[in-house]
Design an enzyme around this catalytic site. Structure first.
Site, PDB file in Angstrom:
ATOM      1  N   ASP A  82       0.848  -1.198   0.000  1.00 21.47           N
ATOM      2  CA  ASP A  82       0.000   0.000   0.000  1.00 21.47           C
ATOM      3  C   ASP A  82       0.879   1.241   0.000  1.00 21.47           C
ATOM      4  O   ASP A  82       1.943   1.258   0.627  1.00 21.47           O
ATOM      5  CB  ASP A  82      -0.916   0.020   1.226  1.00 21.47           C
ATOM      6  CG  ASP A  82      -1.826  -1.199   1.292  1.00 21.47           C
ATOM      7  OD1 ASP A  82      -2.626  -1.386   0.363  1.00 21.47           O
ATOM      8  OD2 ASP A  82      -1.727  -1.954   2.270  1.00 21.47           O
ATOM      9  N   ASP A  84       0.751   5.436   0.727  1.00 21.21           N
ATOM     10  CA  ASP A  84       0.061   6.617   1.238  1.00 21.21           C
ATOM     11  C   ASP A  84       0.834   7.860   0.818  1.00 21.21           C
ATOM     12  O   ASP A  84       2.062   7.835   0.718  1.00 21.21           O
ATOM     13  CB  ASP A  84      -0.051   6.569   2.762  1.00 21.21           C
ATOM     14  CG  ASP A  84      -0.857   5.371   3.249  1.00 21.21           C
ATOM     15  OD1 ASP A  84      -1.668   4.852   2.466  1.00 21.21           O
ATOM     16  OD2 ASP A  84      -0.658   4.959   4.406  1.00 21.21           O
ATOM     17  N   ASP A 182       3.178   7.679  14.778  1.00 22.89           N
ATOM     18  CA  ASP A 182       3.447   6.811  15.916  1.00 22.89           C
ATOM     19  C   ASP A 182       4.920   6.420  16.051  1.00 22.89           C
ATOM     20  O   ASP A 182       5.578   6.806  17.023  1.00 22.89           O
ATOM     21  CB  ASP A 182       2.556   5.564  15.877  1.00 22.89           C
ATOM     22  CG  ASP A 182       2.450   4.975  14.482  1.00 22.89           C
ATOM     23  OD1 ASP A 182       3.351   5.223  13.663  1.00 22.89           O
ATOM     24  OD2 ASP A 182       1.481   4.243  14.222  1.00 22.89           O
TER      25      ASP A 182
END
Length: 540
Positions: A82, A84, A182
């Site tokens: 994926d 982003d 994070d």
């Protein structure tokens, strides 16, 4: 200079009251721009559609970078699944730049840019740089996401009483955006045109040292978003094969913070559970959960997975899922969840059949009980539930291989999933492997071969000794009930996996109807008297 050296040598702190604030470490880190010679990212691993999104945004005058886990994977030589993209454009500015783009989310508003259609489609997630605001600066609501909907309407930055972020839609700069991410290895920004990696929190250093480190105070970060606990487990499972380990401060609060997950919406926990099990590292994720003392308490259905992971059937299903993900093949959550709950369904099914219930109604009741006990009300249960029911309901139907039944089975939309489920059952010894081998050959055979296979099954059935049926001449109406009772008992002997080929699933072949026989008309002119009606057509 000498005085500073002596003070440092003896552990003394320099007296610099006016410069103390400057000496304090910035929560936003220090911007480093790292070139291709140092980071070593292979541009061939970057998806062309992600590059197109970056290019389109930059051509429109905005900043744009590939960000997050994709950069982390690229740094260690993996091809990301994926991609982003982060930008300084707001969702409303991003959407008009692409033909198929949709703004989604309430807690975090993002844009999904979609390429392709059907199963081959790809989604590039585009998020706006967010401000790193302290929870004390946010508006506070008394309840949670579900109970405070009216209060949250129109809020851009809101937290609940525990400090969990419910709304985070205040836009900021790239350095602010990096600080609110994070882990350090997820807070890097890659420009595929200039091949520069922007690093604020020593993510490249931690990546080379194989360290999983939380940005900021770990306990505070877990409190802001408890789902980071599950994400930490997932990253550790995914990267453990590459030698990544938690920093001590990052792992220390995980267990005591686990209780915060009780306030997270069930639908979000359900989605995170699927990510744990369907990203190609399900067995490693389960091992991490056990290792960290998080085997129970995150989500009820996940507790079942962890508890049953060593059972042959589920373990084989998890291995098969990991293999398919590794090969780039699609995986369906309905199939894996059907495997997770199969033990409950199978045992409930068998109990009902032993009590004399018909096979298919017994199976449906066992499915209902499993859903009510283990699934509950979760996001997507409707669609997932339908698919799971179809997979389970096909299992007794595979037993019937005569007539037109095999052909109709091949036309079922979920046939492949149902067959894969059957194959797993055969591999674990639950059913005879001959059955799964027959269906595998039948599904790939030509029409004439299929006809021959069905004919062979029919001939084999004819050669089997047939149990003679006793016909009862029903003369009196009061004998009908005992006869029906005996036939009910004979059909109750069926158990899962012993479906009769010659009749409907789980039912004995219905008795033939008998014509109503009339007495001959009295020659003396009396009226015709009808004999007793036959009950041989009563339902079994």
């Amino acid at each position: 200079m000498i005085k500073k050296f002596i003070d440092k040598l003896f552990g003394k702190t320099a007296s610099t009251p006016t410069g103390a604030s400057r000496a304090k470490k910035s929560p936003y880190g220090k911007r480093l721009e790292v070139g291709p010679k140092e980071h070593g990212i292979d541009p061939a691993l970057v998806d062309e559609r992600a590059m197109d999104v970056v290019r389109t945004l930059k051509d429109a005058g905005y900043e744009a970078f590939i960000v997050g886990g994709a950069v982390r994977d690229l740094l260690v030589g993996l091809r990301p699944k994926d991609f982003d993209v982060a930008t300084d454009a707001t969702p409303e500015q991003v959407k008009p730049l692409f033909r198929r783009a949709f703004i989604i989310g309430r807690r975090f508003r993002i844009v999904h840019v979609i390429y392709g259609r059907g199963r081959e489609h790809e989604v590039i997630e585009v998020s706006t740089f967010r401000a790193n605001l302290d929870s004390s600066q946010a508006e506070q609501v008394g309840g949670n996401e579900r109970t405070s909907k009216s209060q949250l309407a129109g809020m851009k930055h809101a937290v609940d009483s525990s400090g969990r972020v419910l709304r985070d839609n205040v836009w900021g700069s790239m350095e602010h955006d990096a600080a609110r991410r994070d882990f350090t290895i997820n807070a890097m920004y890659y420009d595929p045109e200039t091949h520069i990696v922007v690093d604020y929190h020593n993510g490249i250093r931690d990546s080379k040292k194989r360290i999983l480190r939380m940005i900021g105070d770990p306990a505070t970060r877990y409190r802001e978003d408890p789902v980071r606990i599950i994400r930490a487990v997932r990253f550790a499972a995914k990267l453990s094969a590459l030698g990544f380990k938690f920093e001590d401060k990052t792992v220390a609060p995980l267990r005591e913070m686990c209780g915060l997950l009780a306030d997270v919406p069930q639908s979000r926990l359900f989605d995170e559970m699927l990510k744990l099990l369907q990203t190609g590292h399900s067995l490693a994720s389960i091992e991490q959960l056990k290792l960290l003392g998080l085997g129970t308490g995150i989500y009820p259905l996940l507790d079942v997975v962890v508890e049953s992971a060593d059972e042959p059937f589920l373990k084989l299903a998890l291995q098969d899922t990991d293999r398919r993900v590794g090969e780039g093949k699609p995986v369906a959550p309905s199939f894996l969840l059907a495997c997770v709950l199969w033990t409950d369904v199978r045992e409930g099914w068998a109990r009902r059949c032993k009590r004399g219930e018909h096979v298919m109604p017994a199976l449906q009741d066992a499915i209902d009980d499993a859903f009510n006990a283990k699934i509950g009300d979760v996001s997507g249960r409707g669609k997932l539930g339908i698919d799971m029911r179809e997979i389970w309901s096909m299992q007794p139907r595979f037993e019937k291989r005569s007539g037109s039944s095999p052909y109709s089975m091949l036309e079922q939309p979920r046939f492949r999933a149902g067959f894969d489920f059957l194959r797993l059952r055969a591999q674990t010894g639950e059913i005879d492997t001959e059955l799964s081998e027959w269906w595998e050959k039948f599904s790939t055979a030509y029409d004439d071969e299929r006809h021959e296979m069905v004919e062979q099954v029919r001939l084999a059935q004819q050669q089997k000794p047939q149990t003679p049926r006793s016909r009862v001449k029903r003369v009196e109406a009061d004998r009908a009930a005992p006869a029906a009772s005996r036939e009910q008992e004979s059909s109750a002997d069926l158990v899962p996996g012993e479906v009769q080929e010659s009749g409907e699933l789980g039912d004995a072949a219905p008795a033939k109807k008998r014509r109503r026989r009339r007495k001959p008309v009295n020659r003396e002119g009396g009226a015709a008297v009808a004999g007793p009606a036959s009950d041989s057509s009563a339902e079994h």
